[in-house]
Design a protein around this motif. Sequence first.
Motif, short mmCIF file in Angstrom:
data_model
loop_
_atom_site.label_atom_id
_atom_site.label_comp_id
_atom_site.label_asym_id
_atom_site.label_seq_id
_atom_site.Cartn_x
_atom_site.Cartn_y
_atom_site.Cartn_z
N ALA A 89 56.65 42.45 46.15
CA ALA A 89 55.58 42.30 45.15
C ALA A 89 55.13 40.85 45.05
O ALA A 89 53.93 40.56 44.92
CB ALA A 89 56.06 42.79 43.80
N ALA B 78 46.02 44.99 45.00
CA ALA B 78 47.37 44.39 44.90
C ALA B 78 48.12 44.98 43.72
O ALA B 78 49.32 45.30 43.84
CB ALA B 78 47.25 42.88 44.76
N VAL B 79 47.44 45.15 42.59
CA VAL B 79 48.09 45.72 41.41
C VAL B 79 48.59 47.13 41.72
O VAL B 79 49.74 47.50 41.40
CB VAL B 79 47.11 45.74 40.20
CG1 VAL B 79 47.68 46.56 39.06
CG2 VAL B 79 46.82 44.32 39.73
N ILE C 59 51.56 46.97 44.02
CA ILE C 59 52.76 46.48 43.31
C ILE C 59 53.32 47.58 42.40
O ILE C 59 54.54 47.78 42.33
CB ILE C 59 52.43 45.20 42.52
CG1 ILE C 59 52.27 44.03 43.51
CG2 ILE C 59 53.53 44.86 41.52
CD1 ILE C 59 51.74 42.76 42.91
#
Lengths: 346, 131
Positions: B75, B105-106, B109
Amino acid sequence: MRRVLILLVIIHALLVPVSAMEFTAPEAPDEAQDLMPPQTETFGEGLWKVISAAIDKLQPQISKSGKTCIMLISVALLVSILQQIPTEKNGIVEFAGCIAVGVMLLDSAGSMIQAAVDTINSLSEYGKMFLPVMAGAQAAQGGLASSAALYTGTMVFDAILGKAVSVWMIPLVYMYLALSVAGCAMGEDLLKRIRDLIKWLITWCLKNGLYIFTGYLSITGVVSGATDAAKLKAAKLTISSAVPVVGGILSDASEAVLVGAGMMKNAAGIYGMLTIAAIWISPFLQIGIQYLMLKISGALCAMLDAKRVSSLIDSFSTAMGFLLGMTGIMCILLLISTVCFMKGVG
Amino acid sequence: MSSFFQVAGGVLLSVILGLTLSKYGKDFSVVLILLVSCMVLAVMAAYLEPIIDFVGELLRLSELQNELLTPVLKATAIGIVAEIASLICTDSGNAALGKSIQLLAVAVILWLALPLLRSLLELMQRMLGNI
């Protein structure tokens, strides 16, 4: 001759079998036997031997807690290193750190909670065998009212506390830990507030339980102790004035019997108090060491940039504090009662 | 340490160069920024190596399971890459693309954090199971 025979038959019929009353404290349970001193005449010396023996057995717990302390600091350091990397998604680092700390501490917290419950149960069981002996000795010494009041009070509080701890407070401690882990991992304020409410509730119950018990002891001690003393004085006066010629001697003899009963009661009391201390001290020190190590780890982690991890470690140390409080109160309850029994009449 | 000053100087020079090149065409400047960013990341990786070793040592000390740490490291790496990519997109006038990368990306993750969430749930169940 016939008269003599009739007299002998009447005397035989009137004979009542008597024997000296014996008041001995029940044997210490197996887990406390190793800590019991060989001689229990002096309380101070005996207590010191119990404490020394308990400290000698503490070495594995110290190294285990020390290892946990190093592990916690390592996790906090890891979290703080990873947090230094400047991205906007650092929440996951603290989230993982909190879960790691939770996983690490849950097993040791579980075994400490079990040790506390076992200690409270052992103390309660021993109290159920030991306090009737002290109450009997107190009654034999003339303290009928005070022994009944003290015995009833202690047994009621013992039962209430034992039940409250196993049915109510231990689940609350687990809930407190679960809320702490969830609150610190998510960074959720509401969960932390509920956790604080549980903390307040447990502390309030423990504190006020002890206040009520000591208050009850003071009131019953003053009222029934004075009643017993007055009754004893009246009985002695009646014997010495009602029985001609030997009344004074009988009164003095009864005094000697009472002193003897008091000595037996005190010997049983000292043995009982040492046994209570032996049952209690080992788990108390173990939980105490864990509490101390968690406090140290929490303080060291607070210096690093891992606030949620540090707060979670503090929560675990608070839970250990609850356990110390529970076992401590149970022990104090029995010790205060024993001392009150030993104090005697008047 | 000296390489840090060299890299910092190089970055400043590339900024000046980028400004000059942008007069002739914006594409040159974007390519330059991309190249310099990759170079900086490569230098950073060299510095991170001993830190990763230290992290490994900490892991050994804390006896942490890999399932707990691997998602965190991944992450962090995704966060860094997404941050740089998003900034480059924004600089080149494509703020929407930059934002999309951030959102992606969120999502990634969160997907990576699923095992951690499961661990949290298991922990809660174990604690509440003792009640």
